[in-house]
Design a protein around this motif. Structure first.
Motif, mmCIF file in Angstrom:
data_model
loop_
_atom_site.group_PDB
_atom_site.id
_atom_site.type_symbol
_atom_site.label_atom_id
_atom_site.label_comp_id
_atom_site.label_asym_id
_atom_site.label_seq_id
_atom_site.Cartn_x
_atom_site.Cartn_y
_atom_site.Cartn_z
ATOM 1 N N LEU A 1 4.032 11.379 8.871
ATOM 2 C CA LEU A 1 3.013 10.460 9.382
ATOM 3 C C LEU A 1 1.650 11.141 9.364
ATOM 4 C CD1 LEU A 1 5.757 9.258 10.533
ATOM 5 C CD2 LEU A 1 4.345 8.220 12.310
ATOM 6 N N ARG A 2 0.615 10.353 9.104
ATOM 7 C CA ARG A 2 -0.750 10.869 9.022
ATOM 8 C C ARG A 2 -1.538 10.473 10.269
ATOM 9 N NH1 ARG A 2 -0.213 8.146 4.254
ATOM 10 N NH2 ARG A 2 -1.727 6.610 4.970
ATOM 11 N N ASP A 3 -1.899 11.485 11.071
ATOM 12 C CA ASP A 3 -2.733 11.261 12.259
ATOM 13 C C ASP A 3 -2.306 9.998 13.017
ATOM 14 O OD1 ASP A 3 -4.791 11.598 14.099
ATOM 15 O OD2 ASP A 3 -6.206 10.422 12.906
ATOM 16 N N PRO A 4 -1.045 9.935 13.450
ATOM 17 C CA PRO A 4 -0.551 8.685 14.039
ATOM 18 C C PRO A 4 -1.115 8.409 15.430
ATOM 19 C CG PRO A 4 1.093 10.409 14.262
ATOM 20 C CD PRO A 4 -0.005 10.992 13.430
ATOM 21 N N VAL A 5 -1.286 7.134 15.722
ATOM 22 C CA VAL A 5 -1.537 6.697 17.093
ATOM 23 C C VAL A 5 -0.222 6.822 17.856
ATOM 24 C CG1 VAL A 5 -2.149 4.727 18.553
ATOM 25 C CG2 VAL A 5 -3.327 5.102 16.366
ATOM 26 N N VAL B 1 3.422 6.088 16.252
ATOM 27 C CA VAL B 1 4.666 6.528 16.886
ATOM 28 C C VAL B 1 4.783 5.782 18.203
ATOM 29 C CG1 VAL B 1 5.944 8.454 17.878
ATOM 30 C CG2 VAL B 1 4.525 8.815 15.851
ATOM 31 N N GLY B 2 5.830 4.987 18.351
ATOM 32 C CA GLY B 2 6.007 4.207 19.564
ATOM 33 C C GLY B 2 7.268 4.613 20.296
ATOM 34 N N GLN B 3 7.133 4.985 21.565
ATOM 35 C CA GLN B 3 8.300 5.312 22.385
ATOM 36 C C GLN B 3 8.458 4.229 23.441
ATOM 37 O OE1 GLN B 3 8.297 9.165 24.223
ATOM 38 N NE2 GLN B 3 10.272 8.863 25.219
ATOM 39 N N ALA B 4 9.566 3.507 23.348
ATOM 40 C CA ALA B 4 9.836 2.430 24.296
ATOM 41 C C ALA B 4 11.327 2.181 24.338
ATOM 42 C CB ALA B 4 9.104 1.147 23.890
ATOM 43 N N ALA B 5 11.815 1.782 25.502
ATOM 44 C CA ALA B 5 13.244 1.536 25.672
ATOM 45 C C ALA B 5 13.663 0.285 24.927
ATOM 46 C CB ALA B 5 13.583 1.399 27.160
ATOM 47 N N THR B 6 14.964 0.192 24.657
ATOM 48 C CA THR B 6 15.523 -1.014 24.053
ATOM 49 C C THR B 6 15.229 -2.214 24.947
ATOM 50 O OG1 THR B 6 17.298 0.299 23.111
ATOM 51 C CG2 THR B 6 17.658 -2.067 23.237
ATOM 52 N N GLY B 7 14.902 -3.335 24.333
ATOM 53 C CA GLY B 7 14.680 -4.558 25.101
ATOM 54 C C GLY B 7 13.257 -4.788 25.521
ATOM 55 N N THR B 8 12.303 -3.964 25.042
ATOM 56 C CA THR B 8 10.906 -4.128 25.446
ATOM 57 C C THR B 8 10.081 -4.888 24.421
ATOM 58 O OG1 THR B 8 10.463 -1.932 24.545
ATOM 59 C CG2 THR B 8 10.875 -2.079 26.909
ATOM 60 N N GLY B 9 10.709 -5.435 23.372
ATOM 61 C CA GLY B 9 9.990 -6.251 22.404
ATOM 62 C C GLY B 9 9.420 -5.478 21.240
ATOM 63 N N LYS B 10 10.020 -4.327 20.898
ATOM 64 C CA LYS B 10 9.434 -3.519 19.830
ATOM 65 C C LYS B 10 9.654 -4.111 18.441
ATOM 66 C CE LYS B 10 13.179 -0.106 20.245
ATOM 67 N NZ LYS B 10 13.970 -0.418 19.059
ATOM 68 N N ALA C 1 5.336 3.607 10.436
ATOM 69 C CA ALA C 1 5.494 3.418 11.884
ATOM 70 C C ALA C 1 6.884 3.896 12.274
ATOM 71 C CB ALA C 1 5.307 1.955 12.261
ATOM 72 N N LEU C 2 6.960 4.638 13.361
ATOM 73 C CA LEU C 2 8.240 5.152 13.857
ATOM 74 C C LEU C 2 8.407 4.728 15.308
ATOM 75 C CD1 LEU C 2 9.762 8.666 13.318
ATOM 76 C CD2 LEU C 2 9.515 7.788 15.642
ATOM 77 N N PHE C 3 9.549 4.105 15.608
ATOM 78 C CA PHE C 3 9.849 3.683 16.968
ATOM 79 C C PHE C 3 11.140 4.357 17.423
ATOM 80 C CE2 PHE C 3 7.028 0.449 15.467
ATOM 81 C CZ PHE C 3 6.308 0.047 16.584
ATOM 82 N N SER C 4 11.129 4.835 18.667
ATOM 83 C CA SER C 4 12.286 5.560 19.172
ATOM 84 C C SER C 4 12.308 5.467 20.694
ATOM 85 C CB SER C 4 12.222 7.021 18.729
ATOM 86 O OG SER C 4 13.359 7.736 19.115
ATOM 87 N N ARG D 1 1.302 -5.166 22.950
ATOM 88 C CA ARG D 1 -0.148 -5.052 23.168
ATOM 89 C C ARG D 1 -0.671 -3.706 22.665
ATOM 90 N NH1 ARG D 1 -2.664 -8.792 26.148
ATOM 91 N NH2 ARG D 1 -1.440 -10.175 27.486
ATOM 92 N N ALA D 2 0.126 -2.655 22.863
ATOM 93 C CA ALA D 2 -0.335 -1.318 22.501
ATOM 94 C C ALA D 2 -0.192 -1.037 21.006
ATOM 95 C CB ALA D 2 0.447 -0.270 23.300
ATOM 96 N N ALA D 3 0.849 -1.581 20.363
ATOM 97 C CA ALA D 3 1.155 -1.196 18.983
ATOM 98 C C ALA D 3 0.529 -2.105 17.929
ATOM 99 C CB ALA D 3 2.667 -1.161 18.788
ATOM 100 N N ILE D 4 0.392 -3.400 18.228
ATOM 101 C CA ILE D 4 -0.048 -4.336 17.181
ATOM 102 C C ILE D 4 -1.469 -4.043 16.675
ATOM 103 C CG2 ILE D 4 -0.663 -6.757 16.769
ATOM 104 C CD1 ILE D 4 1.860 -7.546 18.311
ATOM 105 N N PRO D 5 -2.480 -3.817 17.540
ATOM 106 C CA PRO D 5 -3.833 -3.574 17.005
ATOM 107 C C PRO D 5 -3.927 -2.383 16.064
ATOM 108 C CG PRO D 5 -3.951 -4.190 19.320
ATOM 109 C CD PRO D 5 -2.498 -3.976 19.013
ATOM 110 N N PRO D 6 -3.408 -1.182 16.405
ATOM 111 C CA PRO D 6 -3.524 -0.075 15.439
ATOM 112 C C PRO D 6 -2.737 -0.316 14.155
ATOM 113 C CG PRO D 6 -2.231 0.605 17.363
ATOM 114 C CD PRO D 6 -2.845 -0.706 17.695
ATOM 115 N N LEU D 7 -1.599 -0.997 14.245
ATOM 116 C CA LEU D 7 -0.850 -1.288 13.029
ATOM 117 C C LEU D 7 -1.612 -2.269 12.142
ATOM 118 C CD1 LEU D 7 2.842 -1.490 14.350
ATOM 119 C CD2 LEU D 7 1.834 0.292 12.908
ATOM 120 N N LEU D 8 -2.245 -3.266 12.744
ATOM 121 C CA LEU D 8 -3.071 -4.192 11.953
ATOM 122 C C LEU D 8 -4.240 -3.466 11.286
ATOM 123 C CD1 LEU D 8 -3.260 -7.374 14.247
ATOM 124 C CD2 LEU D 8 -1.992 -7.102 12.102
#
Length: 564
Positions: free
Chosen positions: A208-212, A51-60, A190-193, A38-45
């Protein structure tokens, strides 16, 4: 569960995803987006860097795959060069991400190519020459293709760095920077970690340029699709860890488990020990070639293994649906490593269990992990032989109940009816239960394991001396002196905080001896005395002289006089 007519995917439609993608998600049984989606898809579209920080298994994976596919859908005419590049740390993760993107983009004919080491490069060269839309690659193999001139990234629109912290931990920083330098300045990145150490922040500032920034808090992460892990720990002296692990596994009876060890040698030794105790275990570490790794992973996924004994590097990117347990054979060296390990279970709404074996000297690290994760780890008592017998009886009862419910027992009447004329049917049933129970094997351990509590080793100061003295007496009671032993003098003792577990750990860690080989231990203020087999005494002396005990080198020699 698969839903018809697009029901349950309205949450994805609300994210302005294309009908083709919503239909694919419906067919796969996806109901609602996870918080990271929910948080990442709109800005990526919208074309923003992220930059997304989320644990393994959260659907990234879907969080970046769906926007990439939607932007590809809007391209219209296919291009000869790749549209998007996804960099991942391991071969296993490259395959998983590629398969997921194939599934999501099946109705739009997306061409997704996994590129990794261990696969014949000719196959990859052919696919790249024919043209592909999305390349999912490990950094080393992507750089190899760049150097060969077979991967052209000049027209690349999107770059995704997945599990960036793990890629840096594995030494891919320079490879990643070289790859990014070969892409156009107008690319979306996009960077996920799972974690955000300073070097990740440095990479974000450079590329990255002015990342969300999307960072899930603990409450948001704990969705139905997030981790659901029961966390427990057992305090075990080092010499008793193999027996303790076997006993815990007997009690837990995991569907499949990963046991994490620190070194390759420890992986190999423990795998051999567990197989000797009747488990189906195989090793996985960096000393194995890709063909060996593939064979092991194939057996695990096919249910041919109960246990995978692995190092952290070898298990990175591991995602096996059958996993029910993760075991830390040692306390991980950092909270982030603990989170990575336990993230292998408890995914997609399934419950999982994380078990940690804690040596007395490791208790402070366990507390550090609890503070960092803001979760408590329940310290439990090791199962006793009585616990194991009770567990086996429970399993026998459950198995018999399933057979009774299932029926189809007529073929066995010829056995029971004649016995029923000679004995009471209740006694016949008891005999059958005994036979079934004993068919499952009997406990291998003949003696109880020593019981150690965190409270008894909480401090090395302030009253700790009496606790250490008691611990020393307990150790001597457990092991006892045996014939053919000799005493070693170790020039450090109670004043340096030395405990029996420290000496046992140093000896078993440096020599071929196990905890059972070590006899009585006596700890005085300035020295300690340890009984070891006479045949191994000189080897133990030589090895202990090369190591530190409680952070300092100590004099080690055969005892010259009796301390009694």
């Amino acid at each position: 569960m698969t839903m018809g007519n697009g029901e349950g995917t309205s949450g994805f439609a609300d994210l302005a995803l294309a009908p083709e993608l919503c239909q694919a998600l419906s067919g796969l049984g996806y109901e609602e987006p996870t918080p990271i989606q929910r948080a990442a898809i709109p800005p990526l579209l919208a074309g923003r860097d992220l930059v997304g920080q989320a644990a393994t298994g959260t659907g990234k994976t879907a969080a970046f795959a769906l926007p990439v596919l939607q932007r590809l859908l809007g391209e219209g005419e296919r291009r000869a060069e790749p549209f998007a590049l996804v960099l991942v740390p391991t071969r296993e993760l490259a395959i998983q991400v590629s398969e997921a993107m194939h599934s999501y983009g099946r109705d739009m004919g997306a061409r997704v190519l996994p590129v990794y080491g261990g696969q014949p490069i000719g196959r990859q060269l052919g696919a790249l020459k024919r043209g592909t839309d999305i390349v999912v690659a490990t950094p080393g193999r992507a750089l190899d293709h760049l150097n060969r001139g077979t991967l052209n990234l000049s027209d690349l629109e999107i770059v995704v760095l997945d599990e960036a912290d793990e890629m840096l931990d594995m030494g891919f920083a320079e490879d990643i920077e070289t790859i990014l330098a070969n892409t156009g300045d107008s690319r979306q990145t996009a960077l996920f970690s799972a974690t955000m150490p300073p070097r990740i922040d440095g990479m974000v500032r450079r590329y990255l340029r002015d990342p969300v920034r999307v960072q899930l808090n603990r409450q948001a992460s704990q969705s139905d699709d997030a981790l659901q892990v029961r966390q427990t720990a057992y305090v075990v002296p080092r010499g008793h860890k193999p027996a303790a692990l076997a006993r815990v596994l007997d009690l837990e009876a995991p569907t499949a488990a990963v046991v994490f060890c620190r070194t390759r040698d420890e992986v190999d030794r423990l795998t051999e020990t567990l197989n000797g105790r009747g488990h189906r275990a195989e090793a996985l570490h960096g000393g194995m070639d890709q063909q060996q790794r593939d064979r092991v992973m194939g057996r695990l996924r096919a249910g041919g293994l109960d246990l995978l004994v692995a190092t952290d590097v070898a298990a990175r990117g591991l995602d096996v649906e059958q996993l029910s347990h993760v075991v830390n054979y040692d306390v991980p060296s950092a909270p982030e490593l603990y989170v990575h390990r336990i993230g292998r279970v408890g995914r997609a709404g399934r419950e999982g269990t994380a078990i940690t074996l804690v040596e007395p000297r490791e208790q402070r690290m366990l507390k550090t992990i609890e503070r960092a994760t803001r979760q408590s780890i329940a310290v439990e008592k090791l199962p006793t032989l009585a616990d194991l017998r009770s567990r086996r009886l429970e399993l026998t009862r459950a198995a018999l109940r399933e057979i009774l419910i299932e029926g189809n027992l007529d073929d066995f009447r010829a056995v029971v009816e004649p016995l029923g004329e000679e004995f009471h049917l209740y006694e016949v049933a008891l005999a059958a239960v005994k036979l079934a129970h004993e068919a499952g094997g009997t406990p291998r351990e003949e003696e109880e394991l020593p019981e150690v509590e965190l409270a008894s080793i909480a401090d090395s100061g302030g009253g700790g001396g009496s606790r250490r003295k008691a611990a020393g007496r307990d150790e001597r009671r457990v092991r006892g002196a045996t014939a053919g032993t000799t005493r070693l003098f170790v020039g450090t003792g109670r004043s340096a905080g030395v405990r029996p577990a420290d000496l046992v750990g140093a000896i078993t860690g440096e020599s071929h001896l196990s905890g059972r080989d070590i006899g009585a231990i006596e700890i005085a203020d300035r020295f300690s005395l340890v009984e070891v087999p006479e045949s191994a005494a000189d080897d133990v002396v030589a090895r202990l002289r090369r190591v530190s005990i409680k952070g300092r080198k100590a004099t080690v020699r055969r005892e010259r006089y009796s301390a009694r």
